[in-house]
Design an enzyme around this catalytic site. Structure first.
Site, PDB file in Angstrom:
ATOM      1  N   CYS A 203       0.869  -1.353   0.004  1.00  8.08           N
ATOM      2  CA  CYS A 203      -0.090  -0.076   0.050  1.00  8.08           C
ATOM      3  C   CYS A 203       1.008   1.357   0.158  1.00  8.08           C
ATOM      4  O   CYS A 203       1.461   1.523  -0.796  1.00  8.08           O
ATOM      5  CB  CYS A 203      -0.976  -0.046   1.249  1.00  8.08           C
TER       6      CYS A 203
ATOM      7  N   HIS B 248      -3.729  -4.966  -0.073  1.00 11.20           N
ATOM      8  CA  HIS B 248      -3.358  -5.631   1.045  1.00 11.20           C
ATOM      9  C   HIS B 248      -3.413  -6.982   0.967  1.00 11.20           C
ATOM     10  O   HIS B 248      -4.572  -7.784   1.078  1.00 11.20           O
ATOM     11  CB  HIS B 248      -4.529  -5.308   2.043  1.00 11.20           C
TER      12      HIS B 248
ATOM     13  N   GLU C  92      -3.027  -9.163   3.075  1.00 11.01           N
ATOM     14  CA  GLU C  92      -3.007  -9.768   4.308  1.00 11.01           C
ATOM     15  C   GLU C  92      -4.451  -9.184   4.772  1.00 11.01           C
ATOM     16  O   GLU C  92      -4.812  -9.651   6.149  1.00 11.01           O
ATOM     17  CB  GLU C  92      -2.041  -9.429   5.414  1.00 11.01           C
TER      18      GLU C  92
END
Length: 1405
Positions: A249, A333, A335
């Site tokens: 990010c 993202h 995760e």
């Protein structure tokens, strides 16, 4: 308290919002996020620092907020940081009563504690569109009474937000992670992989000697303010031999700045859980979670760097990688909490997850599509929709299509869709012959339900597909068998450490049940709709269920009961290159124990938190990949309501009822996409058909709530059990769309039954005994109305939860409706005294005008009007020119403008006995003809199983109620050129007069003439006036005069209510006691219209006439004759066209009658007449001024499309007269499809009220050939050896010759005592019939009821005839119950050697 929100930017946008649910003031950036779950995770995500977060999904707070507790590595189990970072929250509706086992507080409590303001009651879709159009903007929340000028604007983009969210103390223990606003799950992912993590502040100096690898976290704001971070990273990354660097990010943007690339601010950023990213090199597409407003310009990357991922929607760079150094970063993202974690493997080694692209796929030249045959319970119109979509997809790719489907009422069998259509049984024998004739090189097995699937599996086993080199497209047969064979399925699931419910596939089912422990669920393998399934609480119940189950299958499954658990479904799409997405998740309102087809279903799920949602999503993808499914499939789970424990129930490796629902619920055309994937086309290459700009490799975002409710027609059957459980009994379903659950739920209840006003407590009275009986499992088809009565009577939510195990959240929503209904009652006497806000709230809770007792004019005067919203699959994130619409009272503006004139066509609504796919064929045909004529079209319908609710069939689709209120609302907004009512069956006709009174422009026959035909009294009087013969009749005025009339004309007499379909409450009375009972039920269904009693004429021939007229002049006539005598409803009768037994003189008289009635009613468009003939006399019994059930049959058999003709006539176009339609030399026979095997206890007796659920039709050189093919298409099997005759002494004389013929053909004939008394069959053949039936000794049962046709009296005792019929059904023995059909069967048996079973008649209609 009211509040205003002012969005101010260079575009000077102003937005008015209202209803604070917590208060504060905060000037920040306004953005939106399209995720449907995960609000605790989003609010604590540091990337949302100083942003006013708008959640597009309207129902927020459903599962509350969990307690902040430590999970792995001392990190928070549920949150992404130690506090809320978003500046404020804007939502549509806050859940006041959250329900989840992990919930510790409500969302508003949590926000109050943290001092975070928010707004509810906002049209978030409208707000999202403004942000999308104008870009992200500055905003502030202003408390009512405060001047907006007193709250200054502050642009967070001018501040270093990373400094504000990063840790404040140096030296926090563990790893090499730069905290720019790090999320706990990033640390968790690193720790889980064995890393020793030290988290350092954003400006902490780096030394490569202190680390083995560097991780750069996400964060908020403009990356250019992190100059210190960029310089620090440059010192360790821009060296000859750098340590590995991985950025996420903001970390991705910072690494780009380090290497000299440029970043830029996006218009409104990418925020949500369904952003598709394509990996460069493999073209695999992954679904990712994102939250960013800045992006990297890929054109500015240095020479040694390359793009790693690209956004499939807006083509922005989503990742970069160095060509030979261990440096890479991604914008998304991998995760994420909340959201999918498809690329969490990037924390290991990303390249290990990249698989080599598969070998090139050889595209087929000609594809065979197997349909599903006649509609039955468990396998209905959804397969017409999916098959039509598949054929459409294949044609786009210039592939020839050959369809086998004997269901003549379907759209897919219409001219112009498939290149060739075979109306033949879907059996291995017939399909093999078609393959031999057509030589296709591909076959689709997954678009025709269980019928096509089972046939395809059998063809594979027989080696037919291999012999003729026919490749199965999409999911391989081996994968299909893995999902169908329970033992193999369990083994495959356990290979990937997943689990199914404790279960055994057993020959010794009783022993299996005792090992698992009672209660258990018994199920049949290779069956659809829970056929042959049920719960057993003890050994005796077990033996009964297993005996019946083995009649339908070779394998019986015994599952440990999980009654009371939540049932969750996911629809999954996967291509041949392993791209995989979940398109829709659905939650059953009813707990496990009720078949999903019987349950109320909500999409998306309402009571799962983000962890559960993605846990089940990830499992679905893992399972589907492991099974090797290509195309579309459905996976069902049982989820423990008190924990995260779950079991996989089953996987359907085909299109299903759920996939049709999911397609309509999301706007994602699953069947169309699945067909394309079967051709080897990669999913990322397909376009989202709604936006036409984004990829189909995405997971739809919903900003509305969808509720599906099933419809039962159990009242039409004698002796049927009204209990509902694991075996499906519903005949149709509806889908309602709203911005909250209550709105969609009440809409759906009205859609199921037009006589129901909503969540009505008056339908089923409540008592403790009734409540216990009806709400426990197996439940009752009226259980939802028992809940309404219970809430009205003061039952608590907790008590009802104990009884039903329906989640508290849903029960609280139902209680909201019940509570508001009590408030409305206070204004019953004078609705003008009602405060406008009370009425507005009622409309937002889904109350109809009729429920509120509101005068339409008053509501309109108060400006309480619905708005029109679009379904666009992307929650307004992307511009979409979608025509898929619904009405809601939650909104400040409509998504569409009303400029162009349209022609409005009203559909047929829910499938029910009597109104099924044949009326959808008519509605679709009308729309297609209108479009050919150059008209813009509007369709109004709410049935997710239909082709007419496919949004690319018309110019505007309103997926909403077919009621006077809603149709009038749409009419007033759209101001169409006119409304066509005659193509949707009975439902549109029922509102004709109400629309007419409001000066609606009704196209076609005048509503006043429609009323003259529908109103039994007016119609009978009209026939008398014009001298057309009819049975003697009388209007019901009181019981005494009715009895007197019947005694005068003599019993039997027929009771006929007005404005009904499929003979609802129509009955033949044989005595006074019958008459009184039947009159009361007829008055109940025809409250506002007259009931007529007429003489019932026995042993008469019935004739059906379908016609089209223009201003009363008949221009086309099609005649069909019934095989059965009059007294069997036309929908249950065997029809033959052209008629074989009507002489020329009778035909001329029929034409004369049709012309006279058409002229008298001034018909313009379609109409249908039913006549009876006896003793050289013709009498009219009914006229319907609309299309009929037989329109598709006569149109396709006789070669003239009556619907296209009628449409042109209705629009005033001149057409050439057709006259009497005689066909082209072939004979068509239409045979009913019954579903008695699913209706436990129902008596198989046909009468004047319809009981069939579908139909098939086949063609031949004569009626015998066509009849045999049609019977085989319904599942009938030609008897091999033993036939049981139970036909009664008095009938044997008439059919003695037929019985002798059967014996001469070599059949062993067995007789019941009554028959055997006459036809001497002695010895053990008179032994107990029931023993023989239980042993499956008979290949055919012929059982002719003692009562003449038309009679359906319910005896007080169980007759032997009933037991014989019922056992034949329960043990899957073919059954014939009609005298004339028996004679036809005998004739077929004689002639079958002449034309052979394999003979094929092809009809390309």
């Amino acid at each position: 308290m009211l509040g205003n929100f002012f969005g101010i930017s260079s575009h000077s946008a102003t937005i008015i919002l209202s209803f604070f649910f917590f208060l504060n003031k905060s000037p920040q950036i306004l953005i939106f996020q399209t995720g449907m779950v995960g609000y605790p995770e989003a609010l604590t995500d540091p990337s949302y620092k100083s942003q006013i977060l708008t959640l597009t999904y309207p129902l927020i707070g459903n599962y509350g907020v969990p307690k902040d507790e430590d999970g792995e590595f001392g990190l928070s189990k549920w949150f992404e940081s130690s506090k809320i970072h978003a500046a404020a929250l804007i939502i549509g509706e806050l859940s006041e009563s959250p329900s989840h086992w992990s919930s510790a507080k409500s969302l508003d409590q949590w926000l109050r504690e943290q001092g975070i303001p928010g707004l509810e009651g906002v049209d978030t879709r409208s707000l999202t569109k403004k942000i999308r159009e104008k870009g992200t903007m500055l905003g502030k929340l202003v408390v009512e009474g405060t001047s907006a000028n007193d709250v200054p604007l502050d642009n967070p983009d001018t501040r270093n937000l990373v400094k504000e969210v990063s840790m404040k103390v140096k030296g926090t223990v563990r790893i090499t992670a730069i905290d720019c606003g790090i999320k706990y799950n990033q640390i968790r992912c690193l720790c889980q992989r064995g890393a020793r993590v030290t988290v350092i502040p954003w400006d902490y100096p780096l030394d490569s000697n202190d680390l083995d690898g560097l991780f750069i976290s996400n964060g908020p704001g403009n990356p250019e303010y992190c100059k210190e971070t960029v310089e620090n990273i440059r010192k360790v990354a821009c060296v000859e031999d750098p340590k590995p660097v991985f950025g996420i990010c903001l970390g991705h943007q910072l690494l780009s700045l380090v290497i000299g690339a440029k970043t830029y601010k996006m218009k409104y950023g990418n925020r949500g859980h369904n952003q598709p990213c394509i990996h460069k090199g493999t073209n695999r597409c992954f679904i990712t979670s994102q939250n960013h407003g800045f992006a990297v310009d890929p054109k500015t990357l240095p020479e040694d760097w390359d793009v790693l991922f690209t956004n499939a929607n807006d083509t922005t760079s989503e990742g970069i990688v160095h060509n030979h150094k261990p440096l890479f970063s991604v914008q998304f993202h991998p995760e994420h909490m909340a959201g999918p974690a498809d690329l969490v493997g990037l924390f290991d080694v990303f390249l290990d997850t990249v698989k080599d692209a598969k070998e090139a796929f050889v595209r087929p030249r000609k594809v065979l599509v197997l349909g599903s045959g006649g509609l039955s319970i468990g396998q209905a119109g959804e397969f017409d929709y999916s098959g039509s979509q598949a054929i459409k997809a294949l044609k786009e790719e210039n592939i020839q299509t050959v369809l086998i489907n004997p269901n003549i009422a379907t759209v897919q069998t219409s001219k112009g869709l498939a290149d060739k259509v075979y109306f033949l049984p879907i059996t291995p024998e017939y399909v093999t012959q078609v393959i031999k004739n057509e030589r296709p090189d591909g076959v689709l097995l997954t678009f025709g339900g269980q019928t096509a699937l089972n046939c395809g599996v059998e063809l594979t086993k027989q080696g037919v597909l291999e012999k003729y080199k026919v490749r199965v497209l999409g999911t391989p047969v081996a994968s299909i068998e893995m999902t169908e064979d329970r033992k193999i399925f369990v083994e495959k699931i356990e290979e990937i450490n997943e689990h199914v419910a404790p279960s055994e596939a057993a020959m010794s089912a009783v022993a299996a049940a005792e090992r698992l422990g009672y209660p258990v669920l018994v199920r049949s393998a290779f069956a659809l709709g829970g056929l042959g399934s049920g719960f057993a609480n003890n050994r005796e119940e077990m033996i009964t269920l297993v005996t019946q189950a083995f009649a339908h299958t070779s394998q019986v499954l015994v599952d440990k009961s999980l009654k009371g658990w939540k049932e969750i479904e996911y629809e999954v799409v996967r291509d041949a290159y392993d791209n995989c997405v979940t398109v829709c998740n659905m939650e059953n309102v009813d707990p496990l124990g009720i078949h999903t087809g019987e349950s109320i279903v909500v999409a998306p799920s309402q009571t799962l938190n983000d962890y559960e949602y993605n846990m089940l999503r990830n499992t679905a993808i893992k399972v589907i990949r492991h099974l090797g499914i290509v195309g579309e499939c459905n996976i069902q789970y049982a989820l423990n309501p008190e924990s995260e424990q779950y079991y996989i129930i089953e996987v359907n490796a085909r299109l299903s009822r759920s996939s049709a629902l999911a397609s309509k619920a999301t706007g994602y055309p699953l069947a169309y996409v699945a067909a394309k994937l079967g051709l080897g086309i990669p999913l990322p290459m397909l376009k989202n058909s709604v936006t036409n700009s984004t990829t189909a490799n995405f997971e739809p975002s919903l900003d509305y709530c969808v509720v599906k409710v099933p419809r039962w027609d159990l009242s039409k059957f004698l002796r049927v059990s009204t209990k509902i459980g694991s075996s499906m009994k519903s005949v149709g379903e509806v889908m309602a769309i709203g911005r909250n659950f209550e709105e969609a739920f009440q809409k759906a209840l009205r859609m199921v039954d037009e006589n129901c006003v909503g969540f009505d407590h008056t339908i089923k009275p409540v008592s403790e005994e009734v409540c216990n009986e009806v709400t426990h499992l197996p439940s009752h088809s009226h259980r939802i109305f028992v809940l309404a009565a219970a809430l009205h009577a003061g039952y608590t939510v907790e008590r009802l939860y104990e009884l039903t195990k329906i989640d508290h959240w849903f029960l609280h929503k139902m209680k909201n409706i019940a509570d508001h209904e009590k408030l409305l009652k206070a204004f019953n006497q004078d609705e003008s005294a009602m405060p406008p806000e009370v009425m507005r709230k009622a409309k937002q809770l889904g109350f109809s005008d009729k429920q509120i007792l509101a005068v339409r004019k008053l509501r309109r005067d108060w400006k309480i009007l619905p708005v029109v919203k679009q379904i666009d699959t992307v929650a307004a994130e992307w511009p979409a020119h979608t025509n898929y619409l619904y009405l809601t009272y939650h909104g400040s503006e409509s998504d569409v403008v009303f400029e162009q004139p349209h022609v409005m066509v009203i559909g047929s609504g829910v499938y029910r006995i009597g109104s099924s796919v044949e009326f959808d064929w008519c509605a679709v045909g009308c729309i297609m003809e209108l479009r050919k004529m150059g008209y813009k079209t509007i369709m109004v319908n709410y049935n997710p199983e239909t082709v007419s609710t496919d949004y690319d069939m018309c110019d505007r689709l309103y997926f909403d109620e077919i009621s006077f209120e809603v149709v009038m609302d749409i009419y007033e907004m759209e101001n169409p050129e006119g409304v066509i009512l005659s193509m949707g069956g009975q439902l549109p006709n029922n509102i004709a007069m109400s629309l007419h009174r409001q000066q609606c422009r009704i196209l076609g026959t005048s509503p006043e003439f429609i009323d003259s035909a529908e109103n039994r009294f007016k119609f009978s009087r009209m026939l008398d006036t014009i001298g057309i013969s009819q049975p003697r009749w009388k209007e019901l005025s009181d019981i005494e005069s009715a009895v007197g009339f019947c005694e005068t004309v003599g019993y039997p007499c027929l009771v006929r209510p007005s404005y009904v379909l499929s003979g609802a409450a129509m009955n033949v009375a044989y005595a006074d006691s019958d008459l009184e009972k039947y009159l009361s039920s007829a008055v109940a269904v025809s409250k506002e219209h007259p009931v007529v009693i007429s003489k019932f004429i026995q042993e008469a021939k019935e004739i059906d006439v379908d016609a089209v007229a223009c201003d009363g002049v008949v221009i086309a006539i099609a005649v069909s004759e019934h095989v059965e005598n009059a007294g069997v409803h036309s929908g249950d009768a065997t029809l033959v066209t052209p008629p074989q037994d009507i002489n020329q003189k009778t035909m001329e008289r029929i034409k004369m009658i049709v012309h006279a009635i058409g002229q008298e009613l001034q018909v313009t468009g379609p109409f249908n007449l039913q006549l009876i003939a006896k003793d050289d006399q013709l009498k009219v019994i009914e006229c319907n001024v609309r299309v009929s059930r037989s329109f598709p049959f006569v149109s396709k058999t006789l070669g003239v499309d009556l619907v296209a003709l009628a449409t042109r006539v209705i629009l005033g176009e001149e057409v050439e007269a057709v006259g009497l339609m005689k066909g082209n030399g072939i004979v068509g026979v239409k045979v009913p499809q019954f579903s008695f095997s699913r209706l436990a206890g129902a008596d198989v007796v046909l009468g004047v009220e319809m009981t069939s659920t579908g139909e098939v039709a086949c063609f031949g050189e004569n009626r015998y050939e066509a009849y045999l093919k049609a019977m085989l298409s319904t599942g009938f099997k030609i008897p091999k050896k033993n036939i049981l005759l139970t036909i009664g002494t008095y009938k044997v004389m008439v059919y003695f010759t037929a019985i002798q013929t059967l014996e001469s053909l070599g059949y062993n004939l067995y007789a019941s005592l009554g028959t055997a008394d006459f036809y001497t069959e002695h010895g053990d053949k008179q032994r107990n019939i029931m023993d023989y039936l239980e042993e499956n000794h008979f290949d055919l049962v012929v059982n002719l009821s003692m009562r003449n046709s038309g009679g359906r009296r319910l005896s007080s005792f169980v007759t032997k005839g009933y037991r014989t019929r019922r056992m034949a059904i329960d043990y899957s023995v073919p059954l014939i119950t009609d005298i004339k059909c028996t004679k036809l069967f005998v004739q077929v048996s004689c002639d079958k050697l002449a034309f052979k079973v394999m003979d094929i008649t092809q009809a390309s209609c």
